[in-house]
Structure formats: structure tokens, C-alpha cells
Motif scaffolding. Structure first.
Motif, PDB file in Angstrom:
ATOM      1  N   VAL A 171      -0.655   6.278   3.891  1.00 43.56           N
ATOM      2  CA  VAL A 171      -0.953   4.916   4.334  1.00 43.56           C
ATOM      3  C   VAL A 171      -0.711   4.793   5.829  1.00 43.56           C
ATOM      4  O   VAL A 171       0.170   5.457   6.393  1.00 43.56           O
ATOM      5  CB  VAL A 171      -0.087   3.908   3.543  1.00 43.56           C
ATOM      6  CG1 VAL A 171       1.383   4.069   3.865  1.00 43.56           C
ATOM      7  CG2 VAL A 171      -0.547   2.495   3.791  1.00 43.56           C
ATOM      8  N   PRO A 180       0.828  -1.219   0.000  1.00 42.31           N
ATOM      9  CA  PRO A 180       0.000   0.000   0.000  1.00 42.31           C
ATOM     10  C   PRO A 180       0.859   1.265   0.000  1.00 42.31           C
ATOM     11  O   PRO A 180       1.856   1.346   0.712  1.00 42.31           O
ATOM     12  CB  PRO A 180      -0.792  -0.099   1.306  1.00 42.31           C
ATOM     13  CG  PRO A 180      -0.674  -1.514   1.741  1.00 42.31           C
ATOM     14  CD  PRO A 180       0.636  -2.010   1.232  1.00 42.31           C
ATOM     15  N   GLY A 204      -2.297  -6.177  -5.463  1.00 43.85           N
ATOM     16  CA  GLY A 204      -3.474  -5.641  -4.822  1.00 43.85           C
ATOM     17  C   GLY A 204      -4.676  -5.668  -5.748  1.00 43.85           C
ATOM     18  O   GLY A 204      -4.542  -5.844  -6.968  1.00 43.85           O
ATOM     19  N   PRO A 260      -6.946   2.996   1.557  1.00 40.25           N
ATOM     20  CA  PRO A 260      -8.020   2.668   0.615  1.00 40.25           C
ATOM     21  C   PRO A 260      -8.954   3.867   0.452  1.00 40.25           C
ATOM     22  O   PRO A 260      -9.431   4.427   1.452  1.00 40.25           O
ATOM     23  CB  PRO A 260      -8.729   1.488   1.285  1.00 40.25           C
ATOM     24  CG  PRO A 260      -7.683   0.865   2.158  1.00 40.25           C
ATOM     25  CD  PRO A 260      -6.852   2.013   2.652  1.00 40.25           C
ATOM     26  N   THR A 296      -1.869   0.414  -4.462  1.00 35.35           N
ATOM     27  CA  THR A 296      -0.710  -0.381  -4.087  1.00 35.35           C
ATOM     28  C   THR A 296       0.367  -0.294  -5.164  1.00 35.35           C
ATOM     29  O   THR A 296       0.084   0.006  -6.327  1.00 35.35           O
ATOM     30  CB  THR A 296      -1.089  -1.854  -3.884  1.00 35.35           C
ATOM     31  OG1 THR A 296      -1.669  -2.369  -5.094  1.00 35.35           O
ATOM     32  CG2 THR A 296      -2.072  -2.018  -2.737  1.00 35.35           C
ATOM     33  N   ASP A 298      -8.427  -2.073  -1.147  1.00 34.13           N
ATOM     34  CA  ASP A 298      -7.052  -1.577  -1.051  1.00 34.13           C
ATOM     35  C   ASP A 298      -6.469  -1.443  -2.453  1.00 34.13           C
ATOM     36  O   ASP A 298      -5.542  -2.155  -2.834  1.00 34.13           O
ATOM     37  CB  ASP A 298      -6.216  -2.536  -0.194  1.00 34.13           C
ATOM     38  CG  ASP A 298      -5.060  -1.832   0.480  1.00 34.13           C
ATOM     39  OD1 ASP A 298      -4.874  -0.632   0.226  1.00 34.13           O
ATOM     40  OD2 ASP A 298      -4.350  -2.483   1.269  1.00 34.13           O
TER      41      ASP A 298
END
Length: 513
Positions: free
Chosen positions: A54, A37, A67, A41, A93, A90
Motif C-alpha cells: 500500500v 488499505p 471498504g 487497489p 482493506t 480499493d
């Protein structure tokens, strides 16, 4: 994972990023990390917002799988022709291929930005497997996801413009802050991308927020479509109406992001109904593009580069010879274009009030098919790419040009050197994604393998030294590299088109009514 799939893969090194430790795999001489990440998200309170930092994690996170893809209109076709990636929220990434996860290595870094008409794309697509670029070039390759479609590019009230571009900036900031731990040099970053990925890179060159995040750029088949605020808002109003909503972040956030893609897909099929309002955008059936909003993207890339915005960045910008052929074939239109259709295309896309006459005079023996294809290849990809290089030179920067002329061998050669052919050649993914189509029914020939290797050699040499192996472009000699079975350096070959488009400024596309 089957035994065959896991062959050559073993537990890899652990790297500590700013947010926490990740463990990759060793795969055929490389250390590969997937699904790390780089932002939170973008759902819930973060929906339609700029990317947020993040959150840190405890322990060591397994970075073994890509991801999930961002929500988009069409399914992602992997090797199994089904969605072979995880679902989840998510989306933001990154993935890293590196010969050596050692901070002392300081290798050049290449960061790929995927295309897909600003409405589809996923860094885990098999066609973007970066192992050959990393291994052959002895450098670090990063790919990443960014929001597309409504989530990334619709201009709606209560949300920043160009969220997909802001995701790209956040990914590049992650590279700046973390890539040294993977063996990369944050001071030698090259961004490269094709189609909407190249359009994104052109936008990044013009964005103050992206300044200092990369040193070199490779823009493959730059699309000329950037929206004015007025056009983008009108399109967003029609888009929201498809879902029975107002064009606001608050309203759109009431719909699951994977369902909201239905509205974009529905609007795409109706865009010709809006041609009196949306003009040249309507036939593209693509209601998304970067928006010249005056803040995230202050002006068009051509104007920004001509004013010196990219003076300190070295640039490769080029295109394929028969760009629009792909869409003719996929639309079942090859060999079926009437003179009336050719005339309509010339009147809509050719530059200036005498554009149709100029094209017919320049190509007196051209069939309706050829005129229809040529003017749309020029308007959508070829002239925007050429003009980007020329704007870079005008602004005091250094640029290199190319044209890919080698024809795709699949389906009897009907595709020619079409849009997207450079992707399977560059990544050597002849049997994945577009490669499945453009190399259908044929094994990659020694000629294809040689051209594929030559492309990677040129791109990685540029990332390493700023020199792809041919002379820089200037407006006197106009030298470009021809990418074919027999490569050569020559004067830009599309001279008739260049002259017709000389002096044309690709503006932010307007709302007509």
C-alpha cells in the motif's frame, strides 16, 4: 448515518500504521477501525497481479466505513437488502475491533477469512460484525477483503495463481506489522473461517509464504475442492470464452472487473455440460477453487499437513451435521430427490468403485433424499474436515474436532444443522445474512443464545491458550465436541461415513478428458 445508527459511536483513537495514521470510532466499549488499505487497489497495471504494498498517505485517514467489496457475481445483501457499502477499486482493506488501541495491551488476535464458494464475499457483510467476539473474548478481531472469482482464483496466462490466497497472505503480513498498535499481539494470531474461508485456511497451512504468520487456526466446514493445474486452465478457457476472450491476463484486463463477473455467472449455469471433462466439480456450479500449482500452493492441504507442514500450529477442524441440507432447501429439492438422482450422486461422489454399494449397505433404510444429502455432505465438507484434523495429527501436530448438531429453528426447522449455521451462532448475527434465513420468523431463544455464547467462549479460549475446552483429537479415541443445546464430548459420531472414507486421499481434482 441516522441518530439510531450513531448511538454509542463517538470519535475514536488515532493509530499510526506503517502507511499512515487512521482514526476509528468508539462503539459500545470497543475501538473500531474500518476500511484500512493493506495493499494497492488491484486495478490498472496491478490487475491480475500479486498484491502490491500500500502507498503511504499524509495526515490522518478516517477509518469509519468498510471498504468496497471485490467484484463478484451476486449482490451483497445487507440489513437494507441492498448494496449498503461503497463502490470503488480499493477492495483490499482490513477492519479492526479492539477493546483498547494501546500497544501495551498485547491481546490475542483473531483474523476472520470469509467464505462464499471462492466467488462471493465481503468483510463488511452484517453477518461478520465482530463486536461480540472482540468484547466477549477481550481480544482483537480483524476481518479483511480478498479477491474472489475470476479476479482472485481463475488460472490465466500472465498472472500468478491463487491471487485471492496471496491477498490473504498480504493481509496477515499487515496484521504482523501493524496489529500491536491496535492492542494486539502479533505472536498470538489465530485465523478462523468457514466454508471457502476454511478451505483458504487449509491452503494457508500448506503455503510456504504463509509460514510464521499465525499460530493457531480454526477451519469450519472445510470444502474438499482444490483444482489441478490442468482442470483450472480448462475451466479458465471456458470462462474466458463466455466473454469472447482468450484466458490471458492481457485479454481479461480489457473488461471492467465488475462486468467480467458476468462470465463467471454464465459459466456457473452451464457447468453440468462439462461433466465429462470436469467430473465432480461440474454439479457444484462453482468454477473457482484454490489451484495446486506447485508454487503458491505446492500440494493439497491434507498431504502437506501429513508431512508436518502444520506441526507448530494448533488446529480446530470440524463441520455441521447436515451440511448439504442448505443447498437442497435453497434449490427446492428437499423431499423431491428420486432414486435415480441418489444413485447418480453416489456413483459420482462416494469413494472407491464400490462406493454406492457401501453407502446403501451402511444406511439400508435411508430415503433417496437422505442418501443424496449424506454423500454430498461427506464429500464436500464433512470428510475433508475430519481428514484435515487426522492429517494434522499424522504430521505430529495438535488438532481438535467438533460437530455442530443443533438445528436451525427458522422455516419450521427444515434446515437442520446445515452449512453456514455456525456463522450467525458464532458472531451472534441472527438477523443478518444467513441468520435472516436460518432464524427466519423466530426470535433467538435462550438455547440459541447459550450455544452462541459457548461457541465464542471456545473459539476465543483457543485463541488465547490453544485449548478450546475439550480433548485433542487422536486416531484411537477419536473424541470430538458435539455442539448442541447439551454439549458433550464423544467419539466421532459419523462412524459409518468415517469408515467408508478411511484411507481416502482428497486429491487435486483432475481434468478427465
Amino acid at each position: 448515518m441516522t441518530t439510531a445508527e450513531s448511538r454509542g459511536r463517538t470519535a475514536g483513537p488515532v493509530v499510526r500504521t506503517a502507511a499512515g495514521a487512521v482514526r476509528g470510532r468508539r462503539e459500545d466499549g470497543l475501538a473500531v477501525f474500518r476500511g484500512i488499505p493493506f495493499a494497492q487497489p488491484p486495478v490498472g497495471e496491478a490487475r491480475f497481479a500479486a498484491p502490491r504494498p500500500v502507498r503511504a498517505w499524509e495526515g490522518t485517514r478516517e477509518a469509519y466505513a468498510f471498504g468496497p467489496p471485490p467484484p463478484q457475481e451476486m449482490g451483497i445483501q445487507g440489513r437494507t437488502r441492498v448494496l449498503d457499502v461503497p463502490l470503488g477499486d480499493d477492495w483490499l482493506t482490513v477492519n479492526v475491533w479492539t477493546p483498547e488501541a494501546d500497544p501495551a495491551a498485547r491481546r490475542p488476535v483473531m483474523v476472520w477469512v470469509y467464505g462464499g464458494a471462492y466467488k462471493v464475499g465481503h468483510s463488511g457483510s452484517p453477518g461478520y460484525d465482530a463486536q461480540h467476539i472482540a468484547r466477549d473474548g477481550d481480544l482483537v478481531v480483524v476481518t479483511f477483503n480478498h479477491r474472489v472469482g475470476t479476479e482472485g482464483f481463475a488460472l490465466v496466462e500472465g498472472a500468478p495463481a491463487n491471487r485471492g490466497l496471496l491477498d490473504q497472505v498480504a493481509a496477515l503480513e499487515w496484521v504482523r506489522d501493524n496489529i500491536a498498535a491496535f492492542g494486539g499481539d502479533p505472536d498470538r494470531v489465530t485465523v478462523f473461517g468457514e466454508s471457502a474461508g476454511a478451505g483458504s485456511i487449509a491452503a494457508l497451512l500448506a503455503m510456504p509464504r504463509a509460514a510464521g504468520l499465525f499460530r493457531r487456526a480454526i477451519a469450519q466446514s472445510v470444502p474438499g475442492t482444490y483444482f489441478s493445474e490442468e482442470l483450472a486452465r480448462d475451466i479458465a478457457t471456458a470462462l474466458a470464452a463466455e466473454a469472447g476472450l482468450r484466458p490471458t491476463a492481457a485479454d481479461l484486463a480489457t473488461v471492467d472487473p465488475r462486468r467480467l463477473t458476468d462470465a463467471g455467472q454464465a459459466l456457473g449455469t452451464k457447468m453440468l455440460q462439462y461433466q465429462d471433462r470436469w467430473g465432480q466439480v461440474a454439479p457444484t456450479m462453482t468454477p473457482f477453487s484454490p489451484v495446486v500449482d506447485g508454487e503458491v500452493l505446492p500440494t493439497t492441504p491434507w498431504r502437506a499437513l501429513a508431512a508436518g507442514a502444520g506441526r507448530d500450529i494448533e488446529l480446530i477442524a470440524g463441520h455441521n451435521r447436515e451440511e448439504f441440507r442448505l443447498f437442497l432447501v435453497l434449490g427446492g429439492l428437499l423431499g423431491k430427490i428420486t432414486d435415480e438422482q441418489a444413485t447418480a450422486a453416489l456413483r459420482l461422489f462416494a469413494p472407491g468403485p464400490d462406493g454406492e454399494r457401501a453407502y446403501r449397505a451402511a444406511f439400508p433404510d435411508a430415503t433417496p433424499d437422505e442418501l443424496y444429502e449424506r454423500v454430498q455432505s461427506d464429500w464436500l465438507f464433512r470428510m475433508p474436515s475430519l481428514h484435515l484434523a487426522e492429517a494434522q495429527v499424522a504430521g505430529g501436530g495438535r488438532a481438535f474436532g467438533y460437530e455442530l448438531t443443533w438445528p436451525a429453528p427458522g422455516s419450521g426447522g427444515v434446515f437442520g444443522a446445515c452449512h453456514g449455521l455456525d456463522i450467525p451462532l458464532l458472531f451472534r448475527t441472527f438477523g443478518a445474512d444467513l441468520g435472516n434465513l436460518l432464524f427466519a420468523g423466530v426470535e433467538p431463544s435462550p438455547e440459541a443464545e447459550a450455544l452462541s455464547s459457548r461457541l465464542r467462549t471456545s473459539w476465543t479460549a483457543f485463541a488465547r491458550t490453544g485449548d478450546p475446552g475439550w480433548p485433542a483429537y487422536d486416531t484411537e479415541r477419536r473424541l470430538v465436541q458435539i455442539l448442541d443445546a447439551r454439549p458433550e464430548v464423544t467419539t466421532y459420531p459419523e462412524e459409518e461415513s468415517r469408515r467408508m472414507w478411511e484411507g481416502y486421499e482428497f486429491p487435486a481434482l483432475p481434468l478427465l478428458a
